[in-house]
Design a protein around this motif. Structure first.
Motif, PDB file in Angstrom:
ATOM      1  N   ARG A  45      35.203  33.695  35.648  1.00 15.06           N
ATOM      2  CA  ARG A  45      33.981  32.677  34.471  1.00 15.06           C
ATOM      3  C   ARG A  45      32.773  31.959  34.861  1.00 15.06           C
ATOM      4  O   ARG A  45      33.143  31.624  36.184  1.00 15.06           O
ATOM      5  CB  ARG A  45      35.134  31.573  33.981  1.00 15.06           C
ATOM      6  N   THR A  85      45.736  37.808  34.878  1.00 12.27           N
ATOM      7  CA  THR A  85      45.099  37.789  32.872  1.00 12.27           C
ATOM      8  C   THR A  85      46.727  38.773  32.027  1.00 12.27           C
ATOM      9  O   THR A  85      46.981  39.537  32.063  1.00 12.27           O
ATOM     10  CB  THR A  85      44.458  39.187  33.307  1.00 12.27           C
ATOM     11  N   PRO A 121      40.918  45.271  32.880  1.00 13.79           N
ATOM     12  CA  PRO A 121      41.930  44.777  32.517  1.00 13.79           C
ATOM     13  C   PRO A 121      42.641  45.577  31.769  1.00 13.79           C
ATOM     14  O   PRO A 121      43.879  45.267  31.476  1.00 13.79           O
ATOM     15  CB  PRO A 121      41.202  44.060  31.382  1.00 13.79           C
ATOM     16  N   THR A 143      40.415  37.441  36.683  1.00 13.87           N
ATOM     17  CA  THR A 143      39.118  37.074  35.649  1.00 13.87           C
ATOM     18  C   THR A 143      38.183  36.316  36.558  1.00 13.87           C
ATOM     19  O   THR A 143      38.459  35.411  37.269  1.00 13.87           O
ATOM     20  CB  THR A 143      39.444  36.561  34.251  1.00 13.87           C
ATOM     21  N   THR A 159      44.158  29.896  35.837  1.00  8.91           N
ATOM     22  CA  THR A 159      43.006  29.713  36.814  1.00  8.91           C
ATOM     23  C   THR A 159      42.921  28.295  37.333  1.00  8.91           C
ATOM     24  O   THR A 159      43.402  27.051  37.030  1.00  8.91           O
ATOM     25  CB  THR A 159      42.696  29.579  35.103  1.00  8.91           C
ATOM     26  N   TRP A 193      34.445  46.355  34.540  1.00  5.90           N
ATOM     27  CA  TRP A 193      34.729  44.581  34.514  1.00  5.90           C
ATOM     28  C   TRP A 193      34.181  45.071  32.773  1.00  5.90           C
ATOM     29  O   TRP A 193      33.253  45.759  32.165  1.00  5.90           O
ATOM     30  CB  TRP A 193      33.392  44.188  34.707  1.00  5.90           C
ATOM     31  N   ASP A 235      36.424  40.386  32.846  1.00  7.07           N
ATOM     32  CA  ASP A 235      38.356  41.231  32.960  1.00  7.07           C
ATOM     33  C   ASP A 235      38.042  41.803  34.365  1.00  7.07           C
ATOM     34  O   ASP A 235      36.978  42.814  34.217  1.00  7.07           O
ATOM     35  CB  ASP A 235      39.219  41.257  32.360  1.00  7.07           C
ATOM     36  N   TYR A 236      38.975  42.247  35.164  1.00  2.00           N
ATOM     37  CA  TYR A 236      38.671  43.106  35.690  1.00  2.00           C
ATOM     38  C   TYR A 236      39.173  44.071  36.025  1.00  2.00           C
ATOM     39  O   TYR A 236      40.964  43.638  35.936  1.00  2.00           O
ATOM     40  CB  TYR A 236      38.581  42.491  37.976  1.00  2.00           C
ATOM     41  N   ARG A 259      34.601  40.937  28.024  1.00  2.00           N
ATOM     42  CA  ARG A 259      33.637  39.957  28.181  1.00  2.00           C
ATOM     43  C   ARG A 259      32.745  39.487  27.232  1.00  2.00           C
ATOM     44  O   ARG A 259      33.035  39.481  26.285  1.00  2.00           O
ATOM     45  CB  ARG A 259      32.311  40.670  28.995  1.00  2.00           C
ATOM     46  N   LYS A 261      33.007  35.592  30.459  1.00  2.00           N
ATOM     47  CA  LYS A 261      33.646  35.601  31.123  1.00  2.00           C
ATOM     48  C   LYS A 261      34.384  37.504  31.485  1.00  2.00           C
ATOM     49  O   LYS A 261      33.197  37.972  30.328  1.00  2.00           O
ATOM     50  CB  LYS A 261      35.276  35.287  30.483  1.00  2.00           C
TER      51      LYS A 261
END
Length: 553
Positions: A525, A451, A420, A523, A458, A388, A417-418, A391, A415
């Motif tokens: 959040r 993303t 990214p 993502t 979202t 991840w 992102d996996y 952030r 936040k």
């Protein structure tokens, strides 16, 4: 008797019959001496009718020997001046444990994936530059790539993939900026040892100059002839900083209109365009004139430096000028990390992984591994905390899992992102998550898809409402049955995003952006309205290809 002898002696003549001077006793010699060319001269080469052709031939042979000798001498002189001697092959000291570890780092990565592009600068035994690797360090880097299962591509193979060709076996493109002499002196033999390929981005106006720092065209031609090296553009003479205003500020000539001191003003947009295009076209001409293919790639000078990002921006004038000559532009810094992928091919911009003198093989392999494109298929990604990124929080990943320390320093928004950098091409996938602890109505959580694309999507949920955002703008909203836990499933198609909340509330959006610019990953959040409120908790998360996803479709 004496008289006859006296008469014979008076008729003795010394004459050359073609075998050197000798007595001639022929009584009629004096009568025929005027026709000498019909007699003895015809007995030897260079006499009679053959004398001039033979003399011309001998002269030509003599001249050819002189010319050949002179040419050989000139070649030796030019070779000494424009060909540095190559250093003996240097081998790194690598342990068996290192090799096992590097092999392990390649396990689990796809066998076929878009290539990752690496940036090197110089390989030099004596340099103290932070950009220069020692020969031993360079050998260790290539050994690590080899053990981890990476292959290298030629410029043509890389371009073929970016133009829509088949996905190659797991590979890298090794690029080298500037064109330093250490690439010939040290790197060439190391590259040959590993049977790998390299691509050099040349500052063509510096070749044959500033010896021995830069390569010469003779070295470049020899390297190209080996089949190990390809050559692309890094400008002809814009790898510098120059004055850009009256106060003396400086900037990169590629992205700035320059200050014209003799005219007391900056370049006009037309003058800027003409100068930049002249330089870029000149760099292409320099490479082609030395017998190499027309460059298809360009590396932005100083792309890792402050204030240079404008050359990477898709709406900058520099980018528009670059696209007129080069299908692909390489950078080491970009607002969107478009590593080599179908989406970066569409954008014409590729972000590279830069390798410095201090970069260890393990660090390099980790950076490359993070950018290898993986399929949209992960069933327990919440447990993969190392995957991840992106952030925006001062706390750990635990904030998404309900593990929030009690502290006034904890922010109100988080936040992550996996993968990214390795999910850039994701499309036709589904992601499902269950979000809890939404009971007090003063917190919210969100699940994002696509993303870093042209239009990220979202789904925001609170205790009693679901909202669908397209690039931050609300495009749909539905009430929910008030409760603390909600399950969200989002299906991502080519241009359509459909979200289901609790299995029956549906929100849909169809994008008008090009489909090849809409790909991207996942993502998550979380947010709270006031310090001390309870944070939402992501209880589960699953990512699957669309055809494997259960539920409504």
């Amino acid at each position: 008797m004496a008289l006859k002898r006296e008469q014979r002696e008076r008729h003795v003549v010394v004459h050359d019959h073609g075998r050197g001077p000798e007595p001639c006793f022929r009584s009629d010699y004096a009568d025929k001496s005027g026709h000498d060319h019909t007699r003895g001269r015809g007995l030897g080469w260079g006499r009679g009718w053959t004398q001039w052709p033979v003399r011309v031939l001998l002269g030509a042979l003599t001249l050819s020997v002189v010319v050949a000798s002179g040419a050989a001498g000139l070649e030796r002189y030019l070779s000494r001046k424009y060909m540095s001697p190559q250093a003996p092959l240097t081998r790194a000291s690598i342990t068996s444990a290192d090799k096992v570890d590097w092999t392990r780092q390649g396990l689990g990565l796809p066998d076929h994936a878009p290539p990752v592009v690496l940036t090197f600068h110089d390989v030099n035994k004596k340099s103290t530059s932070p950009y220069a690797l020692t020969p031993r360090a360079f050998d260790a880097q290539l050994t690590a790539l080899e053990k981890a299962g990476y292959r290298t591509l030629s410029a043509k193979q890389f371009t073929n993939y970016m133009n829509g060709g088949p996905t190659p076996r797991r590979s890298v493109l090794l690029t080298f900026d500037d064109g330093t002499d250490g690439l010939w002196k040290y790197a060439d033999r190391i590259l040959a040892k590993h049977r790998m390929r390299g691509t050099i981005f040349l500052i063509t106006g510096s070749m044959d100059k500033h010896r021995p720092y830069y390569l010469t065209w003779r070295e470049i031609e020899r390297m190209h002839g080996s089949g190990r090296w390809d050559f692309q553009s890094h400008t002809r003479a814009m790898h510098s900083v120059r004055q850009v205003d009256a106060t003396g500020n400086t900037g990169a000539p590629l992205i700035n209109r320059l200050w014209l001191a003799d005219k007391g003003r900056r370049e006009t947009p037309a003058e800027y365009r003409a100068r930049v295009l002249h330089d870029l076209a000149g760099s292409v001409e320099d490479i082609v004139n030395h017998g190499m293919p027309t460059p298809t790639m360009f590396a932005v000078p100083f792309s890792d430096g402050p204030g240079q990002q404008d050359a990477d921006s898709t709406d900058s004038q520099a980018r528009h000028l670059l696209k007129e000559l080069f299908p692909l532009v390489m950078t080491d810094h970009s607002g969107v990390p478009l590593t080599a992928s179908r989406r970066s091919a569409s954008a014409g911009l590729v972000q590279r992984v830069e390798v410095f003198a201090k970069t260890t093989p393990d660090e390099m392999l980790a950076a490359v591994g993070e950018r290898v494109q993986v399929p949209a298929d992960a069933h327990t990604p919440l447990s993969e905390t190392e995957n991840w990124g992106g952030r925006q929080t001062r706390t750990s990943f635990g904030v998404f899992l309900g593990k929030v320390p009690r502290s006034a320093q904890i922010p109100r928004y988080a936040k992550a992102d996996y993968r990214p950098d390795s999910s850039i091409d994701w499309t036709d996938y589904s992601v499902t998550t269950t979000i809890g602890a939404l009971g007090n109505g003063t917190n919210q959580a969100a699940l994002g898809v696509r993303t870093n694309s042209k239009e990220p999507m979202t789904v925001v949920v609170t205790r009693n409402r679901a909202i669908l955002l397209a690039n931050g703008y609300k495009v749909a909203s539905q009430p929910l049955d008030p409760k603390s836990d909600h399950t969200i499933t989002v299906k991502v198609g080519q241009d359509t995003t459909t979200a289901y909340v609790d299995g029956h509330v549906q929100l849909t959006h169809v994008s008008d952006q090009p489909a090849d610019q809409l790909t991207g990953g996942v993502t998550i959040r979380s947010g709270i309205n006031r310090t001390g409120n309870e944070w939402p908790v992501f209880r589960a998360l699953d990512i699957s290809p669309l055809d494997r996803t259960p539920g409504r479709g």
